[in-house]
Design a protein around this motif. Sequence first.
Motif, PDB file in Angstrom:
ATOM      1  N   VAL A   1       4.470   0.177  -7.360  1.00 15.68           N
ATOM      2  CA  VAL A   1       3.530   0.139  -8.486  1.00 15.68           C
ATOM      3  C   VAL A   1       3.513  -1.242  -9.133  1.00 15.68           C
ATOM      4  O   VAL A   1       2.452  -1.826  -9.395  1.00 15.68           O
ATOM      5  N   LEU A   2       4.678  -1.793  -9.387  1.00 12.89           N
ATOM      6  CA  LEU A   2       4.772  -3.098 -10.040  1.00 12.89           C
ATOM      7  C   LEU A   2       4.139  -4.195  -9.191  1.00 12.89           C
ATOM      8  O   LEU A   2       3.560  -5.148  -9.724  1.00 12.89           O
ATOM      9  N   ALA A   3       4.232  -4.053  -7.876  1.00 18.47           N
ATOM     10  CA  ALA A   3       3.704  -5.076  -6.983  1.00 18.47           C
ATOM     11  C   ALA A   3       2.198  -5.013  -6.818  1.00 18.47           C
ATOM     12  O   ALA A   3       1.558  -6.044  -6.567  1.00 18.47           O
ATOM     13  N   HIS A   4       1.616  -3.824  -6.976  1.00 24.20           N
ATOM     14  CA  HIS A   4       0.209  -3.657  -6.604  1.00 24.20           C
ATOM     15  C   HIS A   4      -0.726  -3.254  -7.743  1.00 24.20           C
ATOM     16  O   HIS A   4      -1.944  -3.253  -7.542  1.00 24.20           O
TER      17      HIS A   4
ATOM     18  N   SER B   1      -0.575   6.551  -6.705  1.00 25.66           N
ATOM     19  CA  SER B   1      -1.508   6.709  -5.576  1.00 25.66           C
ATOM     20  C   SER B   1      -2.202   5.396  -5.267  1.00 25.66           C
ATOM     21  O   SER B   1      -2.327   5.002  -4.092  1.00 25.66           O
ATOM     22  N   GLU B   2      -2.665   4.711  -6.306  1.00 24.43           N
ATOM     23  CA  GLU B   2      -3.314   3.413  -6.108  1.00 24.43           C
ATOM     24  C   GLU B   2      -2.353   2.428  -5.452  1.00 24.43           C
ATOM     25  O   GLU B   2      -2.720   1.718  -4.505  1.00 24.43           O
ATOM     26  N   ALA B   3      -1.137   2.390  -5.948  1.00 22.73           N
ATOM     27  CA  ALA B   3      -0.156   1.448  -5.411  1.00 22.73           C
ATOM     28  C   ALA B   3       0.166   1.747  -3.956  1.00 22.73           C
ATOM     29  O   ALA B   3       0.263   0.830  -3.116  1.00 22.73           O
TER      30      ALA B   3
ATOM     31  N   PRO C   1       3.548   0.012   8.016  1.00 20.94           N
ATOM     32  CA  PRO C   1       2.913  -1.305   7.924  1.00 20.94           C
ATOM     33  C   PRO C   1       1.507  -1.290   8.519  1.00 20.94           C
ATOM     34  O   PRO C   1       1.217  -0.526   9.449  1.00 20.94           O
ATOM     35  N   GLU C   2       0.631  -2.145   7.993  1.00 22.31           N
ATOM     36  CA  GLU C   2      -0.759  -2.172   8.428  1.00 22.31           C
ATOM     37  C   GLU C   2      -0.897  -2.518   9.911  1.00 22.31           C
ATOM     38  O   GLU C   2      -1.883  -2.145  10.549  1.00 22.31           O
TER      39      GLU C   2
ATOM     40  N   GLY D   1       0.148   0.029   2.322  1.00 24.22           N
ATOM     41  CA  GLY D   1       0.132   0.209   3.767  1.00 24.22           C
ATOM     42  C   GLY D   1      -0.535   1.513   4.136  1.00 24.22           C
ATOM     43  O   GLY D   1      -1.355   2.044   3.389  1.00 24.22           O
ATOM     44  N   ILE D   2      -0.183   2.035   5.290  1.00 21.65           N
ATOM     45  CA  ILE D   2      -0.747   3.296   5.780  1.00 21.65           C
ATOM     46  C   ILE D   2       0.085   4.437   5.207  1.00 21.65           C
ATOM     47  O   ILE D   2       1.286   4.534   5.462  1.00 21.65           O
TER      48      ILE D   2
END
Length: 476
Positions: A264-267, A336-338, A395-396, A343-344
Amino acid sequence: MSGTEVVERARAILGPAHVLVGPADTAPFLVDWRGRYRGAALAVLRPADAEQVAAIVRLCAETGTPLVPQGGNTGVVGGAIPDDSGRSLVLCLSRLTRIREVDPIGDSLTVEAGCTLAAVQTAAEAAGRLFPMSLGSEGSCQIGGTIATNAGGTAVLRYGPMRDLVLGLEAVLPDGTLWNGLRALRKDNTGYALKHLFIGAEGTLGIVTAATLKLFPRPQSVATAFLALPSLDAALRVFAQLRGVLGDRVTTAEILSESQLASVLAHVPGTARPLGTIMPWYLLVEVTDPMQGLDLAARLEDLLATGLEDGSVADAAVARSQAQANAMWKLRHSVSEANRKSGIVVGHDTAVPVARIPDFVARASVAIERVRPDARVVAVGHIGDGNIHLVAILPECVRTSGEPLDRIAQAISAAVHEQAIGLGGTISAEHGIGQSMRDALAAFKGPAEMALMQGIKQLFDPQGLMNPGKVVAVRR
């Protein structure tokens, strides 16, 4: 009858403006908000009231046309998305938005299915009352959808899921009959409680068009706190202590792993750590009471001091303003947003007995790692009712690896579900079954229970036209 003729008859019922057929007009209704499920439809229909819903259902019954009801399209299991055959009609209930009645003395209100959850909360507040359900999607999810999926949310601990908040229903049956069960009674012992067949049925037995809902006194005293904890066992000890002293005043107890908070904090812009201490787990607690003048913050601080002394709590902050409380809540509502940005996402909606939460998280995390060592596991959920959303984030680069994503997700979910079932839990606590969980449902329920569910479906919807491909199918 051809699809074109069905659409023309729908236009005659609803008016041309409310029958959408163009690709640009129908596109938003044919994909879920996460982009995981896509379908096709003859048209998207927007009835104005219950009578028009009934007329459309009669048309479908007469012509053998599948019908997929859709509310705010905020679900995560594909329950409101048609298949890709293009044979279905999508029935969007967004025009059914009347607040029919508010009764603050009887603590109830009657609303139509297209009202958003936020609109219902506002109507209750205007009457000096509380409608307690709270979801991250409350600005767009609709009451009909929350009933059809028996939605949960962050206040289940005190008020229960949607099933516990519904007094009565109005619904259109698969033959087009409009059933009026809008009773605002707390006691009605006159046979089968038919409303419960529609709550959680995901539109497979009929279409909810209105509901009479329970209201409650508005909280006048509120305290919110964010706790850093060394383990899930410590979280359960703190939760039990809070409940033992404060009882039902503990309205919310939401758990987040450090990996989830870091995501969350990152995104998500505008988020920050409430505490300087970094620990494996965090607990967001809200305590409320309808009495004015109670210093719940001081009471909460006293209880948390005990946890700080015995090591159950590593650090804690009690909100001193609404802004601070909102900042804590933003962390929870942004998961959810974060995760989508991380990634997937392979998410889960499992629940286990509360005391088994630590075992479940430990075992399921190991099971995910065995299936996909490249997965990062995050966890968030409602510790008070055992509903833990264990999420594997891949990972993507997996998208371009040539491996089928569906097969990967199925393998991860099977491993997680096995652990939940082994601990006496469930594979779906609040999200529903939709199309993503239908195959797993049969393994979870067992033959006897599935036969009962299929028998009910057969009785209500013998043609199998109501939201086909979801939950259970008519036996042929």
